[in-house]
Design a protein around this motif. Structure first.
Motif, PDB file in Angstrom:
ATOM      1  N   ASP A   1       0.786  -1.224   0.000  1.00  0.00           N
ATOM      2  CA  ASP A   1       0.000   0.000   0.000  1.00  0.00           C
ATOM      3  C   ASP A   1       0.822   1.281   0.000  1.00  0.00           C
ATOM      4  O   ASP A   1       1.810   1.413   0.727  1.00  0.00           O
ATOM      5  CB  ASP A   1      -0.907   0.038   1.225  1.00  0.00           C
ATOM      6  CG  ASP A   1      -1.965  -1.044   1.209  1.00  0.00           C
ATOM      7  OD1 ASP A   1      -2.233  -1.593   0.125  1.00  0.00           O
ATOM      8  OD2 ASP A   1      -2.517  -1.340   2.287  1.00  0.00           O
ATOM      9  N   LEU A   2       0.363   2.223  -0.816  1.00  0.00           N
ATOM     10  CA  LEU A   2       0.783   3.625  -0.780  1.00  0.00           C
ATOM     11  C   LEU A   2      -0.496   4.430  -0.699  1.00  0.00           C
ATOM     12  O   LEU A   2      -1.266   4.493  -1.669  1.00  0.00           O
ATOM     13  CB  LEU A   2       1.592   3.971  -2.026  1.00  0.00           C
ATOM     14  CG  LEU A   2       2.018   5.433  -2.196  1.00  0.00           C
ATOM     15  CD1 LEU A   2       2.835   5.914  -1.007  1.00  0.00           C
ATOM     16  CD2 LEU A   2       2.790   5.625  -3.499  1.00  0.00           C
ATOM     17  N   LEU A   3      -0.757   5.041   0.447  1.00  0.00           N
ATOM     18  CA  LEU A   3      -2.055   5.636   0.744  1.00  0.00           C
ATOM     19  C   LEU A   3      -1.897   7.026   1.352  1.00  0.00           C
ATOM     20  O   LEU A   3      -0.827   7.391   1.841  1.00  0.00           O
ATOM     21  CB  LEU A   3      -2.815   4.761   1.754  1.00  0.00           C
ATOM     22  CG  LEU A   3      -2.995   3.288   1.419  1.00  0.00           C
ATOM     23  CD1 LEU A   3      -3.405   2.521   2.667  1.00  0.00           C
ATOM     24  CD2 LEU A   3      -4.041   3.105   0.335  1.00  0.00           C
ATOM     25  N   VAL A   4      -2.983   7.779   1.355  1.00  0.00           N
ATOM     26  CA  VAL A   4      -3.052   9.030   2.101  1.00  0.00           C
ATOM     27  C   VAL A   4      -3.544   8.718   3.513  1.00  0.00           C
ATOM     28  O   VAL A   4      -4.610   8.127   3.685  1.00  0.00           O
ATOM     29  CB  VAL A   4      -4.009  10.039   1.444  1.00  0.00           C
ATOM     30  CG1 VAL A   4      -4.098  11.315   2.292  1.00  0.00           C
ATOM     31  CG2 VAL A   4      -3.571  10.372   0.032  1.00  0.00           C
ATOM     32  N   ASP A   5      -2.756   9.080   4.517  1.00  0.00           N
ATOM     33  CA  ASP A   5      -3.214   9.010   5.901  1.00  0.00           C
ATOM     34  C   ASP A   5      -3.913  10.309   6.257  1.00  0.00           C
ATOM     35  O   ASP A   5      -3.307  11.390   6.175  1.00  0.00           O
ATOM     36  CB  ASP A   5      -2.036   8.806   6.856  1.00  0.00           C
ATOM     37  CG  ASP A   5      -1.638   7.347   7.015  1.00  0.00           C
ATOM     38  OD1 ASP A   5      -2.303   6.475   6.436  1.00  0.00           O
ATOM     39  OD2 ASP A   5      -0.647   7.096   7.727  1.00  0.00           O
ATOM     40  N   VAL A   6      -5.180  10.229   6.615  1.00  0.00           N
ATOM     41  CA  VAL A   6      -5.923  11.383   7.121  1.00  0.00           C
ATOM     42  C   VAL A   6      -5.916  11.245   8.647  1.00  0.00           C
ATOM     43  O   VAL A   6      -6.673  10.461   9.218  1.00  0.00           O
ATOM     44  CB  VAL A   6      -7.352  11.417   6.572  1.00  0.00           C
ATOM     45  CG1 VAL A   6      -8.083  12.664   7.071  1.00  0.00           C
ATOM     46  CG2 VAL A   6      -7.349  11.357   5.046  1.00  0.00           C
ATOM     47  N   VAL A   7      -5.016  11.976   9.284  1.00  0.00           N
ATOM     48  CA  VAL A   7      -4.761  11.793  10.714  1.00  0.00           C
ATOM     49  C   VAL A   7      -5.593  12.789  11.515  1.00  0.00           C
ATOM     50  O   VAL A   7      -5.445  14.010  11.359  1.00  0.00           O
ATOM     51  CB  VAL A   7      -3.268  11.973  11.037  1.00  0.00           C
ATOM     52  CG1 VAL A   7      -3.006  11.691  12.516  1.00  0.00           C
ATOM     53  CG2 VAL A   7      -2.424  11.050  10.158  1.00  0.00           C
ATOM     54  N   VAL A   8      -6.462  12.267  12.368  1.00  0.00           N
ATOM     55  CA  VAL A   8      -7.338  13.087  13.207  1.00  0.00           C
ATOM     56  C   VAL A   8      -6.849  12.976  14.648  1.00  0.00           C
ATOM     57  O   VAL A   8      -6.863  11.891  15.232  1.00  0.00           O
ATOM     58  CB  VAL A   8      -8.799  12.627  13.097  1.00  0.00           C
ATOM     59  CG1 VAL A   8      -9.700  13.477  13.984  1.00  0.00           C
ATOM     60  CG2 VAL A   8      -9.264  12.668  11.644  1.00  0.00           C
ATOM     61  N   SER A   9      -6.401  14.103  15.202  1.00  0.00           N
ATOM     62  CA  SER A   9      -5.844  14.124  16.560  1.00  0.00           C
ATOM     63  C   SER A   9      -6.667  15.067  17.429  1.00  0.00           C
ATOM     64  O   SER A   9      -6.372  16.271  17.520  1.00  0.00           O
ATOM     65  CB  SER A   9      -4.379  14.576  16.531  1.00  0.00           C
ATOM     66  OG  SER A   9      -3.614  13.757  15.671  1.00  0.00           O
ATOM     67  N   PRO A  10      -7.719  14.586  18.083  1.00  0.00           N
ATOM     68  CA  PRO A  10      -8.538  15.470  18.931  1.00  0.00           C
ATOM     69  C   PRO A  10      -7.794  15.865  20.194  1.00  0.00           C
ATOM     70  O   PRO A  10      -6.991  15.108  20.733  1.00  0.00           O
ATOM     71  CB  PRO A  10      -9.754  14.595  19.261  1.00  0.00           C
ATOM     72  CG  PRO A  10      -9.277  13.191  19.123  1.00  0.00           C
ATOM     73  CD  PRO A  10      -8.229  13.199  18.052  1.00  0.00           C
ATOM     74  N   GLU A  11      -8.053  17.084  20.659  1.00  0.00           N
ATOM     75  CA  GLU A  11      -7.397  17.574  21.875  1.00  0.00           C
ATOM     76  C   GLU A  11      -8.043  17.017  23.133  1.00  0.00           C
ATOM     77  O   GLU A  11      -7.436  17.052  24.208  1.00  0.00           O
ATOM     78  CB  GLU A  11      -7.430  19.103  21.907  1.00  0.00           C
ATOM     79  CG  GLU A  11      -6.565  19.750  20.831  1.00  0.00           C
ATOM     80  CD  GLU A  11      -6.615  21.261  20.875  1.00  0.00           C
ATOM     81  OE1 GLU A  11      -7.262  21.808  21.813  1.00  0.00           O
ATOM     82  OE2 GLU A  11      -6.021  21.905  19.989  1.00  0.00           O
ATOM     83  N   ARG A  12      -9.268  16.524  23.015  1.00  0.00           N
ATOM     84  CA  ARG A  12      -9.933  15.890  24.150  1.00  0.00           C
ATOM     85  C   ARG A  12     -10.833  14.788  23.599  1.00  0.00           C
ATOM     86  O   ARG A  12     -11.033  14.693  22.386  1.00  0.00           O
ATOM     87  CB  ARG A  12     -10.728  16.917  24.955  1.00  0.00           C
ATOM     88  CG  ARG A  12     -11.827  17.634  24.231  1.00  0.00           C
ATOM     89  CD  ARG A  12     -12.618  18.496  25.215  1.00  0.00           C
ATOM     90  NE  ARG A  12     -13.787  19.108  24.591  1.00  0.00           N
ATOM     91  CZ  ARG A  12     -13.857  20.366  24.208  1.00  0.00           C
ATOM     92  NH1 ARG A  12     -12.809  21.162  24.358  1.00  0.00           N
ATOM     93  NH2 ARG A  12     -14.964  20.839  23.661  1.00  0.00           N
ATOM     94  N   PRO A  13     -11.362  13.910  24.432  1.00  0.00           N
ATOM     95  CA  PRO A  13     -12.175  12.791  23.926  1.00  0.00           C
ATOM     96  C   PRO A  13     -13.328  13.252  23.041  1.00  0.00           C
ATOM     97  O   PRO A  13     -13.934  14.303  23.271  1.00  0.00           O
ATOM     98  CB  PRO A  13     -12.687  12.132  25.216  1.00  0.00           C
ATOM     99  CG  PRO A  13     -11.641  12.442  26.234  1.00  0.00           C
ATOM    100  CD  PRO A  13     -11.163  13.832  25.898  1.00  0.00           C
TER     101      PRO A  13
END
Length: 315
Positions: free
Chosen positions: A21-33
């Motif tokens: 695989d060669l993919l786009v990572d869409v990284v979601v990093s919330p600051e709180r739950p």
């Protein structure tokens, strides 16, 4: 934050082919739950992803002459991903799929743990017929994440194993992810790995346990002569057999704080493979060579965790 190391791929280094695989990572990093039905603040980033591509880039950074065989869509995301991987000196044999967009993975990060949502799209369009024997000439190792062995990519991976073996290469497999690995059940997963007959098998403890149950991790030696169980900040367990003799030992690592560990296991694989090949070429004993390789794997993973991972420029 330090940037990733500059390109070190060398024509004199070991030749490693990686398929997957060669993919786009869409990284979601919330600051709180996360909260149902409302917003929370955080950061969303687009990055180069895909276990195979991550490993290929680190192999090249560590001096291996690396080829990545993969598939992307005929779109801006595919072009950006190819350029990103090429920037580390990786040779890409890419199938550009008409009518399918480049694959994406949603990565939701929380307290160092990750959850994934896969939209594989063009990544599953690599076919066995796309592979050419010349791509494998002079290859030392073929590396396959388990994502490449399951479902749609399976025929291409099996053809790659056939071509690599014909070229005199050895095969390494990383179990990669419990969900895709066990999609057809444990028995089918064990049979799939056994059919591949890897010379090196890499897994996290949870992956080994999911595959083998109470027989993990020692049961991995029934599937490969060398196995490595990655335990994150707790180090790694290394197992090997040669004839009637077997070796098992633990290798510790320094604990690092990281909000997002995505790709660290792929970097470990690259570091381990490059140093393992060097120790084999130098004629080191099995135990000494494997211990050195595990330390090199941890070192590569640590470098990945502290390095700046830039946004993917999709234009």
């Amino acid at each position: 934050m330090p940037r990733l190391p500059r390109r070190r791929s060398s024509a004199t280094g070991p030749r490693v082919v990686v398929l997957g695989d060669l993919l786009v990572d869409v990284v979601v990093s919330p600051e709180r739950p996360l909260e149902t039905g409302t917003d929370v603040p955080g950061r969303i980033s687009l990055r180069q992803g895909g276990s195979a591509a991550n490993t290929a880039r680190w192999l090249a950074r560590l001096g291996a002459n690396t080829t990545l065989i993969t598939a992307v869509g005929r779109d801006a995301a595919g072009r950006a991903l190819v350029a990103a991987v090429q920037s580390d000196g990786v040779l890409i044999r890419v199938t550009r799929v008409t009518g399918a967009r480049t694959g994406r993975i949603g990565v939701i990060v929380g307290a160092g743990e990750r959850s994934f949502v896969a939209d594989r799209a063009a990544a599953d369009q690599l076919r066995a017929a796309d592979l050419e024997p010349a791509w494998f000439e002079g290859t030392t190792v073929l590396h396959l994440p388990a994502y490449s062995l399951v479902a749609a990519l399976g025929p291409a991976a099996r053809r790659a194993v056939e071509l690599a073996r014909a070229a005199g290469a050895i095969v390494s497999v990383d179990l990669a992810s419990v969900g895709p690995l066990l999609e057809g059940g444990r028995r089918a997963a064990v049979a799939m790995v056994a059919e591949t007959a890897p010379d090196l098998l890499l897994a996290t403890f949870s992956e080994a346990e999911a595959l083998l149950g109470r027989h993990a991790p020692d049961g991995l030696l029934e599937l490969a002569p060398v196995a490595v169980v990655k335990r994150g900040p707790r180090g790694a367990t290394v197992l090997a057999r040669e004839g009637a003799e077997s070796v098992r030992f633990e290798v510790a690592t320094e604990r690092l704080l990281a909000a997002d560990t995505t790709g660290a296991g792929d970097a470990f694989d690259a570091g381990f493979i490059v140093d393992w090949l060097a120790s084999r070429a130098a004629g080191q004993s099995i135990a000494a060579g494997l211990r050195r390789a595990a330390v090199a794997g941890h070192r590569a993973a640590a470098r990945h965790l502290v390095a700046d991972r830039p946004e993917l420029p999709i234009v």
